[in-house]
Design a protein around this motif. Structure first.
Motif, PDB file in Angstrom:
ATOM      1  N   UNK A 371       0.924  -1.344  -0.060  1.00  0.00           N
ATOM      2  CA  UNK A 371       0.184   0.074   0.213  1.00  0.00           C
ATOM      3  C   UNK A 371       1.002   1.391   0.110  1.00  0.00           C
ATOM      4  N   UNK A 372       2.038   1.166   0.731  1.00  0.00           N
ATOM      5  CA  UNK A 372       2.571   2.358   0.812  1.00  0.00           C
ATOM      6  C   UNK A 372       3.468   2.827  -0.549  1.00  0.00           C
ATOM      7  N   UNK A 373       3.759   1.851  -1.318  1.00  0.00           N
ATOM      8  CA  UNK A 373       4.536   2.005  -2.498  1.00  0.00           C
ATOM      9  C   UNK A 373       3.696   2.460  -3.462  1.00  0.00           C
ATOM     10  N   UNK A 374       2.282   1.998  -3.410  1.00  0.00           N
ATOM     11  CA  UNK A 374       1.283   2.561  -4.279  1.00  0.00           C
ATOM     12  C   UNK A 374       0.980   3.936  -4.023  1.00  0.00           C
ATOM     13  N   UNK A 375       0.794   4.255  -2.618  1.00  0.00           N
ATOM     14  CA  UNK A 375       0.409   5.753  -2.139  1.00  0.00           C
ATOM     15  C   UNK A 375       1.664   6.680  -2.411  1.00  0.00           C
ATOM     16  N   UNK A 376       2.867   6.380  -2.306  1.00  0.00           N
ATOM     17  CA  UNK A 376       3.915   7.147  -2.646  1.00  0.00           C
ATOM     18  C   UNK A 376       4.129   7.540  -4.155  1.00  0.00           C
ATOM     19  N   UNK A 377       3.847   6.369  -4.989  1.00  0.00           N
ATOM     20  CA  UNK A 377       3.964   6.661  -6.386  1.00  0.00           C
ATOM     21  C   UNK A 377       2.826   7.665  -6.698  1.00  0.00           C
ATOM     22  N   UNK A 378       1.790   7.535  -6.027  1.00  0.00           N
ATOM     23  CA  UNK A 378       0.463   8.645  -6.332  1.00  0.00           C
ATOM     24  C   UNK A 378       0.871  10.112  -5.916  1.00  0.00           C
ATOM     25  N   UNK A 379       1.527   9.913  -4.844  1.00  0.00           N
ATOM     26  CA  UNK A 379       1.759  11.314  -4.247  1.00  0.00           C
ATOM     27  C   UNK A 379       2.952  12.063  -5.245  1.00  0.00           C
ATOM     28  N   UNK A 380       3.801  11.222  -5.613  1.00  0.00           N
ATOM     29  CA  UNK A 380       4.796  11.818  -6.445  1.00  0.00           C
ATOM     30  C   UNK A 380       3.917  12.370  -7.703  1.00  0.00           C
ATOM     31  N   UNK A 381       3.230  11.708  -8.259  1.00  0.00           N
ATOM     32  CA  UNK A 381       2.635  11.799  -9.681  1.00  0.00           C
ATOM     33  C   UNK A 381       1.507  13.149  -9.392  1.00  0.00           C
ATOM     34  N   UNK A 382       0.938  13.295  -8.095  1.00  0.00           N
ATOM     35  CA  UNK A 382       0.024  14.254  -7.838  1.00  0.00           C
ATOM     36  C   UNK A 382       0.751  15.510  -7.557  1.00  0.00           C
ATOM     37  N   UNK A 383       1.958  15.355  -6.796  1.00  0.00           N
ATOM     38  CA  UNK A 383       2.837  16.696  -6.850  1.00  0.00           C
ATOM     39  C   UNK A 383       3.371  17.345  -7.924  1.00  0.00           C
ATOM     40  N   UNK A 384       3.436  16.516  -8.992  1.00  0.00           N
ATOM     41  CA  UNK A 384       3.846  17.312 -10.274  1.00  0.00           C
ATOM     42  C   UNK A 384       2.692  18.142 -10.820  1.00  0.00           C
ATOM     43  N   UNK A 385       1.554  17.968 -10.457  1.00  0.00           N
ATOM     44  CA  UNK A 385       0.448  18.829 -10.862  1.00  0.00           C
ATOM     45  C   UNK A 385       0.607  20.195 -10.038  1.00  0.00           C
ATOM     46  N   UNK A 386       1.157  20.380  -8.970  1.00  0.00           N
ATOM     47  CA  UNK A 386       1.534  21.572  -8.538  1.00  0.00           C
ATOM     48  C   UNK A 386       2.345  22.557  -8.805  1.00  0.00           C
ATOM     49  N   UNK A 387       3.536  21.643  -9.500  1.00  0.00           N
ATOM     50  CA  UNK A 387       4.533  22.370 -10.106  1.00  0.00           C
ATOM     51  C   UNK A 387       3.794  23.519 -11.385  1.00  0.00           C
ATOM     52  N   UNK A 388       4.474  24.663 -11.223  1.00  0.00           N
ATOM     53  CA  UNK A 388       3.980  25.748 -12.306  1.00  0.00           C
ATOM     54  C   UNK A 388       2.545  26.484 -11.759  1.00  0.00           C
ATOM     55  N   UNK A 389       1.844  26.081 -10.778  1.00  0.00           N
ATOM     56  CA  UNK A 389       0.942  26.573 -10.341  1.00  0.00           C
ATOM     57  C   UNK A 389       1.077  27.695  -9.273  1.00  0.00           C
ATOM     58  N   UNK A 390      -0.175  28.615  -9.064  1.00  0.00           N
ATOM     59  CA  UNK A 390      -0.016  29.616  -7.945  1.00  0.00           C
ATOM     60  C   UNK A 390      -0.818  29.038  -7.017  1.00  0.00           C
ATOM     61  N   UNK A 391      -0.350  29.010  -5.530  1.00  0.00           N
ATOM     62  CA  UNK A 391      -1.181  28.683  -4.500  1.00  0.00           C
ATOM     63  C   UNK A 391      -1.003  29.498  -3.591  1.00  0.00           C
TER      64      UNK A 391
END
Ligand code: 5AD
Ligand code: SF4
Length: 445
Positions: A371-391
């Protein structure tokens, strides 16, 4: 005279510790982070999972020396003290402990301490009741920017793995007026973010309404949804969060309130626990896999920019490999912003502990790692979505690892680290996200 306090467990316990600090400081004690310097050491314990017990007994071993050398006062309180087998063990194996107090007697701590000091005897102040609410305790908050406000206490759900209903008693809610006035006062003091707390936070006032227990409405507050709306109107408060809710209490008016109150953060915690319908039934969670996924869909449709976090337990008694795959399937589908993962831990007195088909430790760990491996791969992918955005980020202070940098959080509770002037602390600012680093993002003004 100095005190040192150690807190285990959830945000509710942290909030209780802030009250213990408030009471101790009113008595004239001063806080120290250095245990060796303390005249009194307080432990506020948790019993949700086993490792907290190991931690307490380890610490007590260390403290024995200090007790012998300096004659310090040792007090232990919190959830674990509501478990008889634990207090019995302390009295037998750690007889040097001075005060034992439970979750229902926190407010009496000054009295208990006074008695222990004056009468030089051991104090045990633990009662087993459904629970009461005590208003007006002094409080010393950890932060000047974010404040936790407990709005209800206790749990009536009895999930079969969980010890909380036995140690925290039945659900009871604080009066709307007491909560609103407390938050108004916090706004006056400059607090920006409020986290509403409860073991079942979104069932606020539900029991009172269902059982016809009279309560006084205040500014239209008579439910969790109306409470969110009332707090949303308080000037000065910029963000509202709440933990921990139960999926069954995300009724339509709550979803609507989250969607329409601009200050309510769009990160919602939706504890899944397991993805398989049979396991969920055994857990007494009151929803199926499909119902959970339908709720996610409904909330996503109604709440723009919704992000979700969750709690998952692996290795509940009887969970097969195939059933565990359902948990992975839900994680894959929902793509949570954050997942708090737990290995099932047997708790004395819960139905789960009596189930015969316990899963071997090794197997539980295997599932956890998967489960941890799956979650971490998803977090990495999800983090990419933030790059370049204004928060939009609430600046909380200096970064722990690098005092030259500041740290804050997005609406979705992501940590952002950035360079900036210290006078930004406590303000909401826009940051451009320039890179991601698994557990934090880097931003620029
Ligand atoms: N074992 C493992 N995890 C547990 N939790 C509660 N009880 C147990 C237990 N016996 C987890 C649940 C809950 C979170 C606070 O702790 O996921 O949501
Ligand atoms: Fe425990 Fe379930 Fe109550 Fe949460 S809802 S505190 S998991 S019994």
């Amino acid at each position: 005279m100095k005190y040192n306090i150690l807190t285990m467990g959830c945000q509710l316990n942290e909030n209780d510790s802030e009250k213990l600090c408030g009471m101790l400081e009113k008595m004239g004690y001063e806080k120290t982070e250095n245990q060796k310097e303390a005249d009194i050491v307080v432990f506020n314990t948790c019993c949700v999972r086993e490792n907290a017990e190991d931690k307490l007994f380890g610490k007590l071993g260390e403290l024995k020396k200090l007790k012998e050398e300096k004659g310090i006062i040792i007090a232990i309180g919190g959830c674990m003290m509501q478990e008889k087998h634990i207090t019995d063990k302390i009295k037998e194996s750690y007889p040097f402990v001075d005060i034992l107090f439970g979750t229902h007697t926190l407010h009496k701590f000054p009295e208990d301490l006074q008695k222990a000091l004056e009468e030089k005897k051991k104090i045990e102040d633990i009662i087993d009741i459904d629970g009461e609410i005590h208003e007006g305790l002094p409080i010393k908050r950890d932060s000047k920017i974010k404040a936790s406000v407990t709005i209800m206490n206790g749990c009536n759900n009895f999930c079969s793995y969980c010890i909380v209903p036995y140690v925290r008693g039945r659900e009871r809610s604080r009066k709307p007026k007491d909560i609103i006035q407390e938050i108004r006062e916090l706004a006056k003091q400059g607090y920006q973010e409020i986290t509403l707390l409860g073991q079942n936070v979104n069932s606020y006032l539900r029991v009172e309404r269902e059982k016809g227990i009279e309560f006084e409405e205040y500014e239209g507050v008579n439910s969790f949804a109306t409470l969110l709306k009332a707090i949303n109107k308080i000037d000065g408060i910029q963000r509202i969060r709440f933990v921990s809710p139960h999926p069954k209490d995300f009724i339509d008016d709550v979803i609507e309130a989250i969607a329409t109150c601009e200050k309510v953060c769009k990160l919602v915690h939706l504890p899944l626990q397991a993805g398989n319908t049979r396991v969920l039934k055994e857990m007494n969670r009151k929803y199926s896999k499909e119902q959970y996924l339908d709720l996610v869909e409904k909330m996503r449709n109604k709440i723009p920019n919704l992000t979700l976090s969750t709690d998952i337990i692996v290795g509940f008694p009887g969970e097969t490999d195939e059933e565990f795959e359902d948990t992975l399937d839900v994680v894959k589908r929902v793509k949570f912003e954050q997942v708090y993962m737990f290995i099932y831990s047997r708790r004395v007195g819960t139905p789960g502990d009596k189930m015969e088909n316990q899963i071997p430790e090794e197997e539980k760990h295997k599932r956890f790692d998967k489960l941890k491996a799956l979650v971490e791969s998803q977090i990495e992918e999800n983090n990419q979505k933030y790059v370049g955005t204004l928060q939009r980020v609430l600046v909380e202070g200096e970064s722990k690892n690098n005092k030259e940098l500041l740290t804050g959080r997005t609406d979705s509770n992501k940590v952002v680290v950035f360079e900036g002037d210290k006078n930004l602390i406590g303000k909401m600012i826009d940051l451009k996200i320039v890179s991601e680093h698994m557990w934090y993002l880097k931003g620029e003004i």
